[in-house]
Scaffold this motif. Structure first.
Motif, mmCIF file in Angstrom:
data_model
loop_
_atom_site.group_PDB
_atom_site.id
_atom_site.type_symbol
_atom_site.label_atom_id
_atom_site.label_comp_id
_atom_site.label_asym_id
_atom_site.label_seq_id
_atom_site.Cartn_x
_atom_site.Cartn_y
_atom_site.Cartn_z
ATOM 1 N N UNK A 1 -0.997 -13.811 4.621
ATOM 2 C CA UNK A 1 -1.141 -13.686 3.172
ATOM 3 C C UNK A 1 -2.560 -13.332 2.748
ATOM 4 N N UNK A 2 -3.561 -13.932 3.387
ATOM 5 C CA UNK A 2 -4.932 -13.647 2.975
ATOM 6 C C UNK A 2 -5.344 -12.219 3.316
ATOM 7 N N UNK A 3 -4.801 -11.695 4.395
ATOM 8 C CA UNK A 3 -5.035 -10.281 4.701
ATOM 9 C C UNK A 3 -4.346 -9.413 3.659
ATOM 10 N N UNK A 4 -3.086 -9.740 3.359
ATOM 11 C CA UNK A 4 -2.331 -8.956 2.374
ATOM 12 C C UNK A 4 -3.030 -8.941 1.013
ATOM 13 N N UNK A 5 -3.620 -10.074 0.617
ATOM 14 C CA UNK A 5 -4.302 -10.149 -0.678
ATOM 15 C C UNK A 5 -5.477 -9.187 -0.767
ATOM 16 N N UNK A 6 -6.072 -8.862 0.383
ATOM 17 C CA UNK A 6 -7.257 -8.005 0.392
ATOM 18 C C UNK A 6 -6.923 -6.520 0.511
ATOM 19 N N UNK A 7 -5.634 -6.201 0.679
ATOM 20 C CA UNK A 7 -5.242 -4.783 0.775
ATOM 21 C C UNK A 7 -4.084 -4.517 -0.198
ATOM 22 N N UNK A 8 -4.304 -4.725 -1.494
ATOM 23 C CA UNK A 8 -3.211 -4.611 -2.461
ATOM 24 C C UNK A 8 -2.648 -3.201 -2.597
ATOM 25 N N UNK A 9 -3.396 -2.202 -2.158
ATOM 26 C CA UNK A 9 -2.928 -0.824 -2.301
ATOM 27 C C UNK A 9 -2.050 -0.374 -1.139
ATOM 28 N N UNK A 10 -1.911 -1.202 -0.101
ATOM 29 C CA UNK A 10 -1.090 -0.836 1.052
ATOM 30 C C UNK A 10 0.383 -1.170 0.772
ATOM 31 N N UNK A 11 1.263 -0.526 1.535
ATOM 32 C CA UNK A 11 2.707 -0.765 1.392
ATOM 33 C C UNK A 11 3.082 -1.989 2.207
ATOM 34 N N UNK A 12 3.215 -3.126 1.509
ATOM 35 C CA UNK A 12 3.517 -4.407 2.144
ATOM 36 C C UNK A 12 4.783 -4.989 1.546
ATOM 37 N N UNK A 13 5.608 -5.596 2.395
ATOM 38 C CA UNK A 13 6.817 -6.268 1.952
ATOM 39 C C UNK A 13 6.794 -7.695 2.493
#
Length: 254
Positions: free
Chosen positions: A142-154
């Motif tokens: 989650x902390x990685x995902x929070x830092x890359x909001x422009x990437x395609x994440x599900x």
């Protein structure tokens, strides 16, 4: 299974051919290779030099490794066909996590290596292991995902990994910003998020309806995730969860 058919020299050649392009991708995205563990690579970012965009670099490295593996498999497939032998596809799982760690010369009085140590590094290893559960190739914390909001994440799940008492929210990295900007991804993300919300609210019929919408739009790599959720819902209908259930899945394996 692959190594079983190779002699030591052949196995060495095979591993070198795999590890070299993967290492190139990591290094070209500002990563530091910690160590090789047989066919595995441990790498980290933001050390020894500070890197404000370390999460983005790690995600780009993971996506680059995915592309490099496709090229390797294409080459191995062609070589196997030319030699008249069966081809066995090579798959790889990647776990990314962000947090505070100790980085430096670690080891014993006799020997030490420049390495990373900490609970958040352990979680990254656990996330890599869960790629086998969800049949996806890149799982992000989650902390990685929070830092890359422009990437395609599900979002994949809320999971309690082995050795941890607190659950972690995990995500599948489908692509970079160019993928995230597409209408197709926006539609898939909307259906996917609705499915996750309905599942955690115990709205089983709604969750199953959104699962069908997800399946019709998702690439092949995500299809097992939806089968997994369908199986869970079927089991939860038979044996309803307790009132305090919050949707956390407790992993049984590393």
């Amino acid at each position: 299974t692959i190594s079983e058919a190779l002699d030591p020299h052949g196995l060495t050649t095979f591993l070198n051919r795999y590890l070299t392009p993967m290492t190139d991708v990591i290094l070209s995205n500002s990563g530091t290779v910690d160590k090789y563990m047989a066919d595995g690579i441990m790498a980290f970012w933001n050390a020894p030099l500070a890197d404000p965009t370390h999460a983005e670099h790690a995600c780009r490295a993971a996506l680059g490794m995915r592309s490099a593996l496709v090229q390797l498999n294409d080459a191995w497939r062609a070589e196997a066909q030319a030699a008249g032998r069966p081809f066995r596809e090579v798959r790889a799982g990647i776990g990314l996590n962000t947090g505070h760690c100790i980085v430096g010369n670690l080891g014993s009085d006799q020997r030490f290596d420049y390495s990373v140590l900490g609970d958040d590094a352990n979680v990254a290893s656990r996330l890599e292991g869960q790629t086998k559960t969800y049949y996806v190739d890149i799982i992000v914390g989650e902390r990685t995902a929070d830092q890359v909001p422009d990437f395609a994440l599900l979002e994949l799940d809320l999971i309690q990994v082995v050795g941890k008492t607190k659950p972690v929210r995990i995500f599948f990295l489908l692509g970079d910003g160019s993928v995230a900007a597409t209408a197709a991804f926006s539609a898939l993300a909307a259906a996917h998020d609705s499915m996750i919300v309905a599942y955690r609210r115990r709205e089983w019929d709604e969750a199953l309806g959104q699962l069908d919408a997800c399946r019709s739009q998702a690439p092949e790599i995500l299809q097992h995730v939806y089968t997994l959720y369908e199986d869970r819902i079927r089991e939860l209908r038979i044996s309803p969860p307790p009132m305090e259930w919050n949707g956390v899945y407790e992993a049984l394996t590393k």
